[in-house]
Design a protein around this motif. Structure first.
Motif, PDB file in Angstrom:
ATOM      1  N   HIS A  11       0.936  -1.139  -0.007  1.00  0.00           N
ATOM      2  CA  HIS A  11       0.001   0.086   0.010  1.00  0.00           C
ATOM      3  C   HIS A  11       0.875   1.289  -0.124  1.00  0.00           C
ATOM      4  O   HIS A  11       2.011   1.390   0.697  1.00  0.00           O
ATOM      5  N   LEU A  12       0.432   2.348  -0.498  1.00  0.00           N
ATOM      6  CA  LEU A  12       0.974   3.437  -0.686  1.00  0.00           C
ATOM      7  C   LEU A  12       1.099   4.298   0.746  1.00  0.00           C
ATOM      8  O   LEU A  12       2.230   4.869   0.971  1.00  0.00           O
ATOM      9  N   ASP A  13       0.283   4.080   1.729  1.00  0.00           N
ATOM     10  CA  ASP A  13       0.203   4.490   2.893  1.00  0.00           C
ATOM     11  C   ASP A  13       0.494   6.174   3.126  1.00  0.00           C
ATOM     12  O   ASP A  13       1.156   6.627   3.846  1.00  0.00           O
ATOM     13  N   VAL A  27      10.842   6.088  -1.077  1.00  0.00           N
ATOM     14  CA  VAL A  27      10.923   5.106  -1.923  1.00  0.00           C
ATOM     15  C   VAL A  27      10.101   3.858  -1.347  1.00  0.00           C
ATOM     16  O   VAL A  27      10.185   3.326  -0.409  1.00  0.00           O
ATOM     17  N   ILE A  28       9.010   3.519  -2.406  1.00  0.00           N
ATOM     18  CA  ILE A  28       7.991   2.472  -2.250  1.00  0.00           C
ATOM     19  C   ILE A  28       7.984   1.106  -3.059  1.00  0.00           C
ATOM     20  O   ILE A  28       7.856   1.682  -4.271  1.00  0.00           O
ATOM     21  N   LEU A  29       8.384   0.049  -2.446  1.00  0.00           N
ATOM     22  CA  LEU A  29       8.560  -0.966  -3.352  1.00  0.00           C
ATOM     23  C   LEU A  29       7.646  -2.060  -3.061  1.00  0.00           C
ATOM     24  O   LEU A  29       7.346  -2.351  -2.003  1.00  0.00           O
ATOM     25  N   GLY A  30       6.804  -2.485  -4.228  1.00  0.00           N
ATOM     26  CA  GLY A  30       6.071  -3.354  -4.321  1.00  0.00           C
ATOM     27  C   GLY A  30       4.672  -2.697  -4.104  1.00  0.00           C
ATOM     28  O   GLY A  30       3.500  -3.714  -3.815  1.00  0.00           O
ATOM     29  N   ALA A  88       1.537  10.527  -4.982  1.00  0.00           N
ATOM     30  CA  ALA A  88       2.763   9.531  -5.326  1.00  0.00           C
ATOM     31  C   ALA A  88       3.597  10.030  -6.679  1.00  0.00           C
ATOM     32  O   ALA A  88       4.479   9.598  -6.838  1.00  0.00           O
ATOM     33  N   THR A  89       2.896  10.953  -7.419  1.00  0.00           N
ATOM     34  CA  THR A  89       3.622  11.634  -8.503  1.00  0.00           C
ATOM     35  C   THR A  89       4.628  12.690  -8.060  1.00  0.00           C
ATOM     36  O   THR A  89       5.099  13.234  -9.069  1.00  0.00           O
TER      37      THR A  89
END
Length: 266
Positions: free
Chosen positions: A122-124, A151-154, A166-167
């Protein structure tokens, strides 16, 4: 005690702290049992790691035990952050066992990293969830109050507003198919690494609160640890609950050990 965490506190290079917070889980609770389950399912592991030619019992790991949780999440985070900040000031790496993902906020506030790296389904990035600004769904947004970038992985789930957030230039999202090829470039930046066990596909870690299919396999998660752990100043693994036969806790415990082995071998 986490198996092999036999160092005295004053001699420790790594300090494990359990944080069984379980107040905002929005679907399937049980993260209060996470720290104990992670320790229990680590009992079967070999002490020796052939990848680094080292023994866990030789790496100066201390287990502080759990910080018992209470209902006021922000008050609990303040106390937990103080415990972890003491560890960080003593030049040891704080290792946090959740508990829901909200406890990561305490780790980030204690370490004050330049980069927040999270392995998460999840982006959270929410401002709040169900009216709660300290929900487990707000962790990365809170981390960005401290860190310069995330950095959000997965990640494969989030609201429309989260995907829009997130952009921005301070967030990098690496989708599951690309995580295995991702290469970090931290330079001199300090790093905090957070592993939400729900980043794994539910086939590998069904014991978690908010499952998301089409996730990472356990080998890819190990690869991430090997690449990031040498640079980390703080680490956590969170969102393990008691709703499986130990798969999630076993993976979490193995990833914790991987982080210690690879950081010590840097």
């Amino acid at each position: 005690m986490f198996p092999g965490a036999n160092a005295a506190r004053e001699d420790a290079d790594f300090v494990i702290v359990g944080a069984p917070l379980d107040v905002s889980t929005s679907f399937q609770p049980g993260t209060r049992f996470g720290p104990d389950r992670i320790r229990r399912f680590a009992r079967s592991f070999e002490d020796y790691d052939h990848h680094t030619d080292s023994r866990f019992t030789d790496l100066a790991v201390h287990d502080h035990g759990d910080i018992g949780a209470w209902d006021d999440a922000r008050d609990y985070l303040d106390y937990l952050s103080g415990v972890l900040a003491d560890v960080h000031r003593e030049d040891a790496v704080p290792i946090l066992l959740g508990g829901e993902h909200t406890v990561t906020v305490a780790g980030v506030e204690a370490v004050e990293p330049d980069v927040f790296v999270t392995v998460d389904a999840h982006l959270d990035l929410r401002e709040s969830y169900a009216g709660n600004e300290w929900s487990h769904a707000t962790v990365t947004r809170h981390a960005l109050d401290v860190a310069d970038r995330a950095v959000i992985l997965g990640a494969r789930a989030g609201s429309e507003a989260e995907w829009e957030r997130a952009t921005a230039g301070d967030v990098t999202v690496v989708p599951p198919p690309a995580v295995g090829d991702w290469e970090p470039d931290f330079g001199e930046e300090s790093v905090y690494l957070s592993v939400d066990i729900d980043a794994a596909d539910p086939a590998f870690a069904p014991g978690t609160g908010t499952k998301e299919p089409f996730g990472l396999d356990s080998r890819t998660m190990r690869t991430v640890l090997t690449r990031v752990a040498p640079a980390m100043d703080g680490f956590d693994v969170v969102e393990v609950n008691d709703q499986d036969d130990g798969q999630a806790a076993t993976l979490a415990a193995k990833l914790l050990r991987r982080a210690v082995f690879d950081h010590a071998d840097r």
